[in-house]
Design a protein around this motif. Structure first.
Motif, PDB file in Angstrom:
ATOM      1  N   ARG A 183       1.159  -0.677  -0.009  1.00 42.11           N
ATOM      2  CA  ARG A 183       0.014   0.024  -0.182  1.00 42.11           C
ATOM      3  C   ARG A 183       0.578   1.383   0.364  1.00 42.11           C
ATOM      4  N   SER A 184       1.552   1.154   0.771  1.00 43.21           N
ATOM      5  CA  SER A 184       2.715   2.248   1.011  1.00 43.21           C
ATOM      6  C   SER A 184       3.540   2.456  -1.039  1.00 43.21           C
ATOM      7  N   ALA A 185       3.680   1.501  -1.073  1.00 48.00           N
ATOM      8  CA  ALA A 185       3.976   1.989  -2.190  1.00 48.00           C
ATOM      9  C   ALA A 185       3.586   1.957  -3.480  1.00 48.00           C
ATOM     10  N   LYS A 186       2.356   1.342  -3.502  1.00 44.82           N
ATOM     11  CA  LYS A 186       1.202   2.222  -4.265  1.00 44.82           C
ATOM     12  C   LYS A 186       1.298   3.994  -4.214  1.00 44.82           C
ATOM     13  N   LEU A 187       0.614   4.464  -3.262  1.00 46.39           N
ATOM     14  CA  LEU A 187       0.578   5.502  -2.771  1.00 46.39           C
ATOM     15  C   LEU A 187       2.197   6.077  -3.213  1.00 46.39           C
TER      16      LEU A 187
END
Length: 611
Positions: free
Chosen positions: A248-252
């Motif tokens: 999720r952090s990487a997608k953001l």
């Protein structure tokens, strides 16, 4: 058993939290100042480099002239050399800050952990302690050494660039400035989201560290119970949860970074269009336009970096809170200031003031409740153990047999009443003084990584090789050594993993004997040793314990028939006391325990002989 719930660390940013780190930062203020100062110069150099480009275009390229090119190249070369030297010194200073600060934080925590009472270790998993000492200190040291310096550089650079842009051309400067609020809003939105998921990743990482530690240290139990699959599935669930959070952090980040680049490209395009028109109309020099294009392309990266570092600064507060939380833990048992003044503390003992212990122990109206308990384990308990007496403590598993020896060793203090050693309240003397006079042999002994000789020598570090070997021989530990390839120089493995439980107990017994303490505590020390070895130890202990006060916590009642006093414990209470013969004649609880064990041992003997 319920899983340990780690405290949530998500408070708003507070300078008061960071102020707690000042004692650790202060020794390296010189390096911090050097790094900050050099980055101030570096920001200035980075700002003026595009001005060199502007000068070259307007002075040499546009007029197609080379007059003064040599001096220009010389000055420009000096600036680059100066920049290189500044970067080298700055990086060196940052590395020194990171390495030394990380070392100091780790040392402070490890040192403090030595002073904490047993209750802290009973309630805090090793994995969480490990995460604080290793991961959190690394993050704090890294942010201080690199993050704060980079933030300072980015701030100086952004301010300086806007000042120069406004001095060169207000119209184009305003165009770029108008895009900044959009970048700021996007950055705040995305960084808050990214920060939330990064915090979740770090929390899950602590849980994984704890699970990994337990999985390795408890591998024998896991294999004997056949729960490898369950352990692997639980570990997979934790790592999968961490992967999802990190994803999720990487997608953001995957959305945020290209968006910022898009705005930067848009700003460069607007500047190029507007500036190109102004150059064509001779309202601006071509060199000035090149400066604006360079700034328009680059300016958003330090703004983005500033926002990211600010988010890191805020999130690092959680790491600081975790570290300071450990450092602020108070031990349950603390020596008074006057006692420390006379006897010293854990790390600076004043052994010249230590009185010799004879071993006379008195429980004077002692009541005790564990720190996290709600009921008294002992109430108005009185007992006199003259020096040299052998006291056995018996009872079923979980009855509370270890409570008395924990109080004698001052691992816990009485809730009410007092414990006298040689007629003096044990609180009148230091913990280290008392602990150095007690020899422990535990049911599950711990050996340190190293050789057999080193592990025995922990009993008395000044002991000679001959004394180490004599101590081993006195408890038949030399029989274990003979089986090992390198004898006393054989490595025992991590936690003594290369030895059986019985062999480890023999080594720990030799270690306790070498210390020659005034008081012995044997916590079911022969429960995992075969009958033949147990007989050898019993013969040795009868001779070695003579003249020493001793407490034997026993599961096998047949091993303590010669004890001077037997205390029978049930549900944390002393039910009966007396000699073996006296207790059998009472035909009470001890009689029931002894009869039951006698029948069980007889049945086992018949079964063994029959098979």
């Amino acid at each position: 058993m319920a899983a340990y719930e780690e405290q949530e660390y998500n408070k708003p940013f507070s300078f008061r939290v960071w102020m707690k780190m000042l004692p650790f930062f202060r020794p390296y203020k010189k390096y911090i100042a050097i790094s900050m100062g050099l980055n101030l110069f570096l920001a200035g150099v980075d700002v003026i480099v595009p001005l060199f480009q502007s000068y070259a275009i307007d002075r040499f390229i546009t007029p197609e002239s080379v007059d003064g090119l040599g001096w220009f190249a010389f000055v420009y070369g000096l600036v680059i050399v100066f920049q290189t030297v500044c970067v080298y010194i700055s990086v060196r200073a940052a590395i020194l800050i990171e390495m030394n600060l990380g070392r100091d934080l780790k040392w402070a925590q490890f040192e403090h952990l030595q002073t904490l009472s047993f209750s802290y270790y009973n309630t805090t998993p090793v994995g969480y302690i490990h995460a604080r000492v290793m991961s959190d200190t690394l993050r704090i040291a890294s942010l201080v050494a690199w993050g704060l310096v980079d933030m300072f550089w980015a701030f100086i650079y952004v301010v300086s660039v806007f000042v120069i842009m406004f001095l060169l051309n207000i119209r184009l400067a305003v165009v770029i400035l108008l895009i900044v609020p959009c970048i700021a809003v996007l950055t705040v939105y995305f960084q808050n989201k990214i920060l939330h998921w990064n915090r979740k990743v770090r929390k899950i990482n602590s849980q994984i560290t704890s699970a990994y530690n337990e999985g390795i240290t408890g591998v024998k139990t896991s294999k004997s119970m056949g729960i490898e699959r369950e352990n692997a599935e639980a570990f997979f669930r934790r790592t999968s949860e961490m992967r999802r959070a990190a994803g999720r952090s990487a997608k953001l980040n995957a959305v945020y970074i290209p968006t910022i680049l898009l705005f930067g490209s848009a700003a460069a395009a607007v500047v190029l269009a507007q500036g190109g028109y102004m150059v064509r109309e001779e309202l601006m020099h071509l060199g000035t336009l090149s400066v604006f294009i360079s700034y328009a392309v680059i300016i958003f990266e330090p703004i983005q970096q500033l926002a990211r570092l600010l988010a890191d600064l805020i999130s690092c507060q959680a790491n600081i809170e975790r570290v300071t939380d450990l450092l602020e833990q108070k031990p349950d048992v603390v020596d008074r200031e006057d006692v420390i003044e006379k006897y010293g503390d854990t790390f600076s003992a004043k052994r010249e003031n230590w009185e010799k212990i004879e071993g006379d122990i008195v429980f004077d109206d002692v009541s005790f409740m564990y720190p996290d308990g709600k009921e008294y384990v002992l109430e108005h308990f009185n007992l006199h153990v003259p020096a040299g007496m052998n006291v056995a403590i018996v009872g079923e598993t979980g009855a509370g047999k270890s409570t008395l020896v924990n109080l004698v060793g001052r691992f816990f203090e009485p809730t009410e009443g007092r414990i006298l050693i040689d007629g003096v309240d044990c609180r009148e003397r230091s913990q280290l003084w008392l602990h150095s006079q007690i020899g422990y042999v535990l049911q599950n002994p711990h050996l340190f990584s190293g050789t057999v000789r080193e592990n025995i020598r922990y009993g008395r570090l000044s002991a000679t090789d001959a004394e180490v070997e004599a101590a081993a021989k006195s408890v038949s530990a030399d029989e274990v050594v003979k089986k090992l390839e390198k004898g006393f120089e054989s490595d025992v493995g991590e936690s003594g993993g290369r030895l059986s439980t019985g062999e480890k107990q023999l080594i720990s017994f030799a270690r306790a004997i070498l210390a020659d303490p005034a008081i012995f505590v044997l916590d079911e020390a022969t429960s995992s040793i075969d009958t033949e070895t147990e007989q050898l130890i019993r013969q040795a202990t009868e001779k070695l314990l003579k003249g020493h006060t001793s407490f034997i916590i026993a599961h096998r009642l047949s091993t303590i028939r010669q004890a001077d006093l037997i205390l029978v414990v049930k549900d944390g209470k002393i039910m009966e006391r007396g000699t073996h013969r006296e207790l059998l004649e009472k035909e009470g609880y001890y009689y029931e325990l002894y009869s039951r064990q006698f029948e069980e041992e007889a049945s086992m003997k018949v079964f063994t002989e029959g098979s």
